[in-house]
Design an enzyme around this catalytic site. Structure first.
Site, mmCIF file in Angstrom:
data_model
loop_
_atom_site.group_PDB
_atom_site.id
_atom_site.type_symbol
_atom_site.label_atom_id
_atom_site.label_comp_id
_atom_site.label_asym_id
_atom_site.label_seq_id
_atom_site.Cartn_x
_atom_site.Cartn_y
_atom_site.Cartn_z
ATOM 1 N N MET A 30 0.891 -1.237 0.119
ATOM 2 C CA MET A 30 0.054 -0.143 0.136
ATOM 3 C C MET A 30 0.996 1.320 0.057
ATOM 4 O O MET A 30 0.662 2.422 0.469
ATOM 5 C CB MET A 30 -0.913 0.025 1.237
ATOM 6 C CG MET A 30 -2.078 -1.102 1.141
ATOM 7 S SD MET A 30 -3.360 -0.853 2.060
ATOM 8 C CE MET A 30 -2.699 -0.550 3.953
ATOM 9 N N HIS A 37 9.272 -3.462 3.297
ATOM 10 C CA HIS A 37 9.091 -3.698 1.856
ATOM 11 C C HIS A 37 10.166 -3.840 1.186
ATOM 12 O O HIS A 37 10.115 -4.771 0.023
ATOM 13 C CB HIS A 37 8.240 -2.372 1.491
ATOM 14 C CG HIS A 37 6.940 -2.016 2.197
ATOM 15 N ND1 HIS A 37 6.929 -0.967 3.023
ATOM 16 C CD2 HIS A 37 5.708 -2.727 2.131
ATOM 17 C CE1 HIS A 37 5.563 -0.930 3.504
ATOM 18 N NE2 HIS A 37 4.924 -1.878 3.219
ATOM 19 N N GLN A 148 5.669 -11.452 7.428
ATOM 20 C CA GLN A 148 5.438 -12.277 8.358
ATOM 21 C C GLN A 148 4.738 -11.276 9.320
ATOM 22 O O GLN A 148 3.948 -11.927 10.255
ATOM 23 C CB GLN A 148 6.626 -12.923 8.985
ATOM 24 C CG GLN A 148 6.357 -13.788 10.214
ATOM 25 C CD GLN A 148 5.352 -15.034 10.034
ATOM 26 O OE1 GLN A 148 5.146 -15.432 9.048
ATOM 27 N NE2 GLN A 148 4.609 -15.172 11.494
ATOM 28 N N ASP A 150 2.263 -9.465 9.239
ATOM 29 C CA ASP A 150 0.953 -9.377 8.974
ATOM 30 C C ASP A 150 0.582 -11.103 8.738
ATOM 31 O O ASP A 150 0.383 -11.483 7.841
ATOM 32 C CB ASP A 150 0.522 -8.865 7.713
ATOM 33 C CG ASP A 150 0.632 -7.326 7.756
ATOM 34 O OD1 ASP A 150 -0.020 -6.725 8.752
ATOM 35 O OD2 ASP A 150 1.459 -6.721 7.202
HETATM 36 O O1 PAF Z 1 -0.110 -5.952 3.479
HETATM 37 C C1 PAF Z 1 -0.488 -4.997 2.748
HETATM 38 O O2 PAF Z 1 0.198 -3.785 2.724
HETATM 39 C C2 PAF Z 1 -1.859 -5.015 2.310
HETATM 40 O O3 PAF Z 1 -2.845 -5.919 3.157
HETATM 41 C C3 PAF Z 1 -1.879 -5.810 0.803
HETATM 42 C C4 PAF Z 1 -1.573 -6.807 0.847
HETATM 43 C C5 PAF Z 1 -0.939 -4.832 0.042
HETATM 44 C C6 PAF Z 1 -3.359 -5.661 0.315
HETATM 45 O O4 PAF Z 1 -3.809 -4.270 0.178
#
Ligand code: PAF
Length: 284
Positions: A30, A37, A148, A150
């Site tokens: 997002m 990331h 991980q 999430d």
């Molecule tokens: O983990 C995230 O950033 C979001 O939940 C995802 C997987 C991109 C879905 O919008």
């Protein structure tokens, strides 16, 4: 790096790469990219010839009163960071592209979405499952990479991919942490300096629970109690949940059984900032 915004452009790009025999990885995000990331992007690069990063702040996974409007957005910075980490494509569709007028189709994973995040954030995983399904269909990847941090999201996506027969490998990468243990998250930027100073106790509480399990603790209720005392003593955070659950089914445990993999997880709110974290451990 190539910037794509429409589904037909994304389909065309993915089809061409597949025709050339290239392996495609996708990293759904997002935006508000951070080192967590970038680690996913680097891992994707090891797994594939072409890495697509998706950037879409998905409205359907935010509940009423959550932070959809204030979620940090900075596409130029994200594009630069993603390119530096090795991404080849940034797919950044507009909201109307993903959810045009008349949109009515949602994907719902049952059972494991009823607990933990799903219990506190009704509808959240319906939004996640829907957008992940759409992003997989848009990007046609061989492999998709998630974090991980999430943990429940990763479990939901594994279930979704298995149940709906997606031909994609799911890779889950360990949580990247700040030097004081706080899990990296785009939402950490909301924390006040005072809350930021307290927040690392969340990981300390998880590590303490893990230590107790590894040293023979089997009473999950007592271990959860220890975590609660640590968090309540050292912070002003409101605890949404503290959980010791089976890592596969996410069913809450009372007595821990040897050999079982468990997910110790929590969610807590510092003011209006909600943080989640977890550790996974096999009971010795
Ligand atoms: O983990 C995230 O950033 C979001 O939940 C995802 C997987 C991109 C879905 O919008």
């Amino acid at each position: 790096m190539i910037l794509l915004g429409t589904v037909s452009e994304m389909h065309g790009f993915a089809e061409d790469r597949r025709r050339e025999g290239r392996r495609i990885a996708v990293v759904p995000t997002m935006g508000a990219l951070h080192e967590g990331h970038l680690t996913l992007i680097r891992r994707a690069k090891e797994q594939a010839d072409v890495v697509i990063v998706t950037l879409f702040v998905n409205p359907t996974q935010f509940g009423r009163g959550e932070d959809f409007e204030r979620y940090p957005r900075n596409r130029d910075r994200d594009q630069e960071l993603a390119a530096q980490a090795g991404a080849d494509v940034l797919f950044a569709p507009a909201a109307q592209t993903m959810y045009p007028d008349g949109y009515h189709t949602f994907v719902s994973v049952e059972s494991i979405t009823a607990v933990l995040e799903g219990a506190v954030r009704p509808g959240h995983f319906r939004g996640v499952a829907t957008i992940v399904t759409k992003l997989l269909n848009c990007t046609k990847p061989h492999v998709a990479v998630f974090g991980q941090k999430d943990a429940q999201q990763a479990a939901v996506i594994r279930r979704l991919v298995s149940d709906l027969n997606f031909d994609v490998e799911i890779v889950v990468v360990p949580t990247v942490r700040e030097s004081d243990g706080l899990a990296m998250s785009s939402r950490n930027s909301y924390l006040t300096p005072a809350d930021r100073a307290q927040a690392p106790v969340l990981f300390r509480a998880l590590r303490e629970a893990e230590r107790r399990v590894l040293e023979g603790g089997r009473d999950a209720v007592t271990i959860r109690g220890t975590m609660e005392v640590m968090i309540r003593t050292e912070t002003s955070a409101a605890i949404d949940y503290l959980s010791i659950a089976d890592a596969a089914t996410l069913q809450e445990q009372t007595t821990l059984q040897s050999g079982r993999e468990i997910l110790i997880s929590l969610a807590a709110r510092f003011g209006s900032t909600r943080l989640i974290d977890n550790v996974q451990v096999v009971v010795p």
